[in-house]
Design a protein around this motif. Sequence first.
Motif, mmCIF file in Angstrom:
data_model
loop_
_atom_site.group_PDB
_atom_site.id
_atom_site.type_symbol
_atom_site.label_atom_id
_atom_site.label_comp_id
_atom_site.label_asym_id
_atom_site.label_seq_id
_atom_site.Cartn_x
_atom_site.Cartn_y
_atom_site.Cartn_z
ATOM 1 N N HIS A 107 -5.965 -2.132 -5.307
ATOM 2 C CA HIS A 107 -6.768 -3.320 -5.010
ATOM 3 C C HIS A 107 -6.686 -3.569 -3.503
ATOM 4 N N LEU A 108 -7.641 -3.015 -2.790
ATOM 5 C CA LEU A 108 -7.648 -3.095 -1.338
ATOM 6 C C LEU A 108 -8.883 -3.839 -0.860
ATOM 7 N N GLY A 109 -8.929 -4.090 0.423
ATOM 8 C CA GLY A 109 -10.111 -4.680 1.036
ATOM 9 C C GLY A 109 -9.943 -6.152 1.340
ATOM 10 N N TRP A 110 -11.071 -6.753 1.667
ATOM 11 C CA TRP A 110 -11.109 -8.176 2.014
ATOM 12 C C TRP A 110 -11.189 -8.987 0.730
ATOM 13 N N PHE B 250 0.835 -1.205 0.000
ATOM 14 C CA PHE B 250 0.000 0.000 0.000
ATOM 15 C C PHE B 250 0.867 1.251 0.000
ATOM 16 N N MET B 251 1.864 1.294 0.879
ATOM 17 C CA MET B 251 2.746 2.456 0.940
ATOM 18 C C MET B 251 3.552 2.602 -0.344
ATOM 19 N N GLY B 252 3.966 1.493 -0.925
ATOM 20 C CA GLY B 252 4.723 1.563 -2.164
ATOM 21 C C GLY B 252 3.892 2.097 -3.319
ATOM 22 N N THR B 253 2.630 1.710 -3.385
ATOM 23 C CA THR B 253 1.761 2.216 -4.450
ATOM 24 C C THR B 253 1.535 3.711 -4.308
ATOM 25 N N LEU B 254 1.440 4.187 -3.063
ATOM 26 C CA LEU B 254 1.269 5.620 -2.829
ATOM 27 C C LEU B 254 2.584 6.384 -2.952
ATOM 28 N N ALA B 255 3.707 5.676 -2.965
ATOM 29 C CA ALA B 255 5.045 6.280 -3.003
ATOM 30 C C ALA B 255 5.313 7.122 -1.763
ATOM 31 N N THR B 256 4.693 6.771 -0.647
ATOM 32 C CA THR B 256 4.900 7.497 0.598
ATOM 33 C C THR B 256 5.671 6.629 1.584
ATOM 34 N N LYS B 257 6.067 7.213 2.700
ATOM 35 C CA LYS B 257 6.866 6.514 3.704
ATOM 36 C C LYS B 257 6.041 6.327 4.972
ATOM 37 N N LEU B 258 6.057 5.115 5.499
ATOM 38 C CA LEU B 258 5.387 4.820 6.760
ATOM 39 C C LEU B 258 6.371 5.021 7.901
ATOM 40 N N VAL B 259 5.963 5.805 8.903
ATOM 41 C CA VAL B 259 6.781 6.044 10.093
ATOM 42 C C VAL B 259 6.048 5.462 11.284
ATOM 43 N N LEU B 260 6.647 4.450 11.924
ATOM 44 C CA LEU B 260 6.096 3.863 13.146
ATOM 45 C C LEU B 260 6.884 4.426 14.324
ATOM 46 N N LEU B 261 6.210 5.142 15.188
ATOM 47 C CA LEU B 261 6.892 5.840 16.273
ATOM 48 C C LEU B 261 7.358 4.872 17.347
ATOM 49 N N PRO B 262 8.500 5.148 17.974
ATOM 50 C CA PRO B 262 8.938 4.331 19.114
ATOM 51 C C PRO B 262 8.088 4.645 20.330
ATOM 52 N N PRO B 263 8.156 3.815 21.374
ATOM 53 C CA PRO B 263 7.407 4.117 22.599
ATOM 54 C C PRO B 263 7.863 5.434 23.232
ATOM 55 N N ASN B 264 6.959 6.039 23.979
ATOM 56 C CA ASN B 264 7.246 7.275 24.735
ATOM 57 C C ASN B 264 7.688 8.422 23.829
ATOM 58 N N ASP B 265 6.973 8.574 22.721
ATOM 59 C CA ASP B 265 7.262 9.701 21.829
ATOM 60 C C ASP B 265 5.959 10.396 21.454
ATOM 61 N N PRO B 266 5.240 10.938 22.454
ATOM 62 C CA PRO B 266 3.925 11.533 22.161
ATOM 63 C C PRO B 266 4.014 12.819 21.356
#
Length: 410
Positions: free
Chosen positions: A286-289, A198-214
């Motif tokens: 092509h998304l979904g179930w 999904f991220m590759g099709t959008l050409a965007t970057k996914l950032v998953l934050l570490p714990p304790n970074d509000p």
Amino acid sequence: MSTQRLECDHFGGLGADQEGLGISRTTVIKAVNSDAPPRYVRSPGPTSFTEFEPHVRALLAEVPDMPATVLAERVGWTGSIRWFSENVKRLRPEHRPVDPADRIVWAPGDAAQCDLWFPPRKIPLEDGTTKLLPVLVITAAHSRFMVARMIPTRKTEDLLLGSWELIQQLGRVPRRLIWDNEPGIGRGQRRAEGVAAFMGTLATKLVLLPPNDPESKGVVERRNGWFETSFMPGRDFESPADFNVQFADWLTRANARVVRTIKATPISRLDADRAAMLPLPPIPLHLGWRNKIRLGRDYYVRLDTNDYSVDPHVIGRMVDVAADLDRVRVRVEGRVVAEHARVWARGTTVTDPAHVEAAARLRHQFQHQFQHPRAVAAGDDELVRDLADYDRAFGLEDRLADPVGEQEIG
């Protein structure tokens, strides 16, 4: 005129303070000269905790988060645990490691913060039950422009469907999508199945934050709290669709309000945000179930926890099951053989009456053809076989002609 003379005139003489008020002259003078009401303050002195304080500080220096009960046991405290805990609470901040939080400046088009908000009110579903449902919220970090909608589950399929719908509402793709370790998206270095594509099709970057970074996701989280205090009070909802209609209308007005931190309205800064974002992908997503199964005799397919009926004429064939946030479709070689509104309740059976009628006709034909075969006509020689044919086939003809041989064999 001196201060003492004024006090004497006010209280009717120097002796009036003692006779009329029952307090000393010094107390009266201090009260007149003070800017606040008099209060008793005890001079600080040693307490029962004082002798234990150095030992507690030493332990907190090594383990700042050590529970107060464990500290009490380690230092041999035998007094009130409440009093001990209050003193530990006072000392603990001095021994926590310092983690400075910088003020983040969000560039146009750089990022959008994503989060799930659970409204504190259960929503009525199709089967009469009520349930707390998630709302997917995406906030463009630079403009603070918000888009959101309620989704059936927090599973990957629905999260990606909802994300794509909201990104289409933005009209462009933020260069980074920031998430806070949502299991349906990913945690740490792990990405849920389908998220990377999904991220590759959008050409965007996914950032998953570490714990304790509000701080890195505080923009969207503050808006979640705002929804509860500004949108929810006094509202009733008949269904998830009704919630989405009301929420979309409210967001239109909310995006036109001035945000204190940026001193502007989100809608006024949206064009600059969009201009720096990426274009939408030129190919359909092509998304979904999605599932491919062989249709069984009961002509139902399962999606999530619900069963949906299918045209029984395709029993035994491979069918493709696909669903988005609103519809469930079943196809055979590209031809739609079932279509239903998606049900958000759980453990529900959805039946099309036309499928039941078709199954009844097929069942009648089967019973007539296979369970009640037609009787053989008396004059139909083609279906009558001479019993001697069976004797010859099993080698009994010679034995019947030679009975002695049969006796010897016996």
